[in-house]
Scaffold this motif. Structure first.
Motif, short mmCIF file in Angstrom:
data_model
loop_
_atom_site.label_atom_id
_atom_site.label_comp_id
_atom_site.label_asym_id
_atom_site.label_seq_id
_atom_site.Cartn_x
_atom_site.Cartn_y
_atom_site.Cartn_z
N SER A 1 77.68 -5.16 77.90
CA SER A 1 76.60 -5.84 77.18
C SER A 1 77.14 -6.56 75.94
O SER A 1 78.10 -6.13 75.32
N ASN A 2 76.50 -7.67 75.60
CA ASN A 2 76.85 -8.40 74.39
C ASN A 2 76.00 -7.99 73.20
O ASN A 2 76.32 -8.33 72.08
N THR A 3 74.91 -7.30 73.48
CA THR A 3 74.05 -6.84 72.39
C THR A 3 74.13 -5.32 72.31
O THR A 3 74.11 -4.63 73.34
N PHE A 4 74.25 -4.84 71.12
CA PHE A 4 74.37 -3.41 70.90
C PHE A 4 73.24 -2.94 70.00
O PHE A 4 73.42 -2.71 68.81
N ASP A 5 72.06 -2.81 70.62
CA ASP A 5 70.90 -2.32 69.90
C ASP A 5 70.62 -0.88 70.33
O ASP A 5 70.92 -0.49 71.47
N TYR A 6 70.05 -0.13 69.41
CA TYR A 6 69.66 1.25 69.71
C TYR A 6 68.24 1.44 69.20
O TYR A 6 67.87 0.90 68.16
N GLU A 7 67.46 2.17 69.94
CA GLU A 7 66.09 2.49 69.52
C GLU A 7 66.16 3.72 68.62
O GLU A 7 66.10 4.85 69.08
N TYR A 8 66.32 3.45 67.33
CA TYR A 8 66.48 4.52 66.34
C TYR A 8 65.19 5.32 66.22
O TYR A 8 64.14 4.78 65.87
N GLU A 9 65.28 6.61 66.50
CA GLU A 9 64.15 7.50 66.30
C GLU A 9 64.13 7.93 64.83
O GLU A 9 65.15 7.89 64.15
#
Length: 190
Positions: free
Chosen positions: A99-107
């Protein structure tokens, strides 16, 4: 006539029981203010010598939550060495997928997990030495993989750590910060 205020902050090399509980108090305060620090690490913990109280610094990656907003997708930033297992496995999957995007759904409990891992690192010599060697791994994918293996191994072998993680995981509304502090007290008592 001047009032001189001197506030001496110094780095922490380890954490006492009281300081570990102060760290949880800081995370609770941020949680109640709907602030996520996202860069918890020992270098961002300082000791106020005058008040004998720890301070959290460097809010450069911090974000705020709206009321009842959970989770929040953001670019992965800040220290990853003390992140929780869910974060590490998700980051590893992103790295493996190309992946080129490194997003995380921060809880909202992200910082709490980091605080527990920091406490483990700063209070247990058997954790500190191997963690230092993991942090020296240069390739990000390898580092994330080793961090996951490291913290997951501690979860399997350390009953108190496992209880702390399960307490965090069991939160449905607001975390039971007092329960976390009691469990930390048990760790120091043993």
């Amino acid at each position: 006539n001047f009032i001189i205020f001197e506030n001496y902050l110094t780095r922490l090399e380890s954490l006492t029981l009281i300081q570990s509980q102060q760290l949880i108090n800081i995370i609770e305060y941020l949680y109640n203010c709907r602030i996520l620090h996202r860069d918890l690490r020992p270098d961002n913990l300082m000791l106020d010598l005058n008040q004998e109280h720890i301070k959290l610094i460097d809010f450069g990656f911090a974000t705020t939550y709206e009321i009842d907003e959970m989770p929040k997708a953001l670019p992965i930033e800040g220290a990853i060495s003390y992140a929780g297992l869910t974060f590490l496995i998700n980051y590893l999957e992103l790295l493996s997928s190309g992946s080129n995007t490194f997003d995380y759904e921060y809880e909202r409990t992200f910082d709490l997990q980091c605080a527990i891992n920091i406490m483990m690192y700063m209070t247990d010599e058997s954790i500190r030495a191997p963690m230092i060697s993991v942090k020296e791994v240069l390739l990000v994918k390898n580092k994330v993989s080793k961090l996951y293996e490291f913290w997951n191994g501690i979860k399997r072998t350390d009953e108190n750590y496992c209880k702390l993680l399960n307490l965090i995981k069991s939160f449905t509304q607001s975390p039971n910060f007092d329960g976390i502090k009691r469990e930390i007290g048990k760790r120091f008592a043993s």
